[in-house]
Design an enzyme around this catalytic site. Structure first.
Site, mmCIF file in Angstrom:
data_model
loop_
_atom_site.group_PDB
_atom_site.id
_atom_site.type_symbol
_atom_site.label_atom_id
_atom_site.label_comp_id
_atom_site.label_asym_id
_atom_site.label_seq_id
_atom_site.Cartn_x
_atom_site.Cartn_y
_atom_site.Cartn_z
ATOM 1 N N ASP A 66 -9.238 0.097 -6.725
ATOM 2 C CA ASP A 66 -8.488 1.114 -7.469
ATOM 3 C C ASP A 66 -8.748 2.512 -6.893
ATOM 4 O OD1 ASP A 66 -6.778 1.993 -9.552
ATOM 5 O OD2 ASP A 66 -8.517 2.622 -10.720
ATOM 6 N N HIS A 67 -7.655 3.233 -6.633
ATOM 7 C CA HIS A 67 -7.708 4.581 -6.069
ATOM 8 C C HIS A 67 -8.388 4.628 -4.704
ATOM 9 C CE1 HIS A 67 -6.266 5.600 -10.018
ATOM 10 N NE2 HIS A 67 -6.038 6.828 -9.619
ATOM 11 N N CYS A 105 6.823 1.790 5.686
ATOM 12 C CA CYS A 105 5.469 1.311 5.371
ATOM 13 C C CYS A 105 4.506 1.492 6.537
ATOM 14 C CB CYS A 105 5.520 -0.164 4.968
ATOM 15 S SG CYS A 105 6.482 -0.421 3.483
ATOM 16 N N HIS A 163 0.958 2.455 -4.012
ATOM 17 C CA HIS A 163 1.637 1.542 -4.934
ATOM 18 C C HIS A 163 0.860 1.482 -6.244
ATOM 19 C CE1 HIS A 163 4.462 -0.239 -2.086
ATOM 20 N NE2 HIS A 163 3.478 -0.342 -1.213
ATOM 21 N N GLU A 205 3.497 -5.509 -5.608
ATOM 22 C CA GLU A 205 3.505 -4.160 -5.027
ATOM 23 C C GLU A 205 4.460 -3.271 -5.808
ATOM 24 O OE1 GLU A 205 4.556 -3.987 -0.933
ATOM 25 O OE2 GLU A 205 2.499 -4.355 -0.282
ATOM 26 N N HIS A 230 0.892 5.125 2.217
ATOM 27 C CA HIS A 230 1.660 5.417 0.992
ATOM 28 C C HIS A 230 1.043 4.604 -0.133
ATOM 29 C CE1 HIS A 230 3.326 1.762 2.709
ATOM 30 N NE2 HIS A 230 3.536 1.388 1.462
ATOM 31 N N HIS A 253 -1.933 2.126 1.143
ATOM 32 C CA HIS A 253 -2.112 1.267 2.311
ATOM 33 C C HIS A 253 -1.132 1.679 3.389
ATOM 34 C CE1 HIS A 253 1.074 -2.117 1.388
ATOM 35 N NE2 HIS A 253 1.577 -0.921 1.271
#
Ligand code: NI
Length: 134
Positions: free
Chosen positions: A79-80, A33, A41, A124, A39, A14
């Protein structure tokens, strides 16, 4: 009442920035961020359901059923993925843990078949998480 929790995991990227702010202000507020390409998490999601004391099954809600609902409604879709770009239900919001928790709550709350959604936590990192209770 009994509180029952299922934990699920997803990995996603995100970027925290508000398009209304200048690049400089975004960097001031969000620091690293706000870097342009985002980046990642390793997120953890904790979903707690509250229900009546257990029935003859010994359960208030089968955790496999709860897991399947969380996967189908949330983690399979995030996811991903890049949360700012790829996830339709996260468009137009700043994907902080706070905002993600609220959006996930609104999706999951009507899908809980037995008992009620009580708490939803989005981690996170092991140190930083947001909790929403509706
Ligand atoms: Ni982040």
């Amino acid at each position: 009442m009994v509180y029952l929790t299922r934990k699920e995991y997803f990995c996603a990227s995100h970027r925290l920035f508000n398009p209304k702010f200048s690049d400089e202000k975004n960097l001031q507020i969000y620091g690293k961020c706000a870097y342009a390409n985002g980046h990642g998490h390793n997120y953890e999601l904790e979903v707690t359901v509250v229900g009546e004391p257990v029935d003859e099954t010994g359960m208030i809600l089968d955790l496999k059923i709860l897991s399947d609902i969380i996967k189908k409604e949330i983690t399979d879709k995030v996811d991903h993925r890049h949360l700012n770009i790829d996830v339709d239900f996260l468009q137009g919001i700043i994907p902080t843990a706070e905002n993600i928790a609220i959006v996930f709550w609104n999706i999951l709350a009507p899908k809980i078949p037995v008992g009620k959604l009580y708490s939803l936590k989005v981690y996170e990192t092991p140190n930083n998480f947001a909790e929403y209770r509706g």
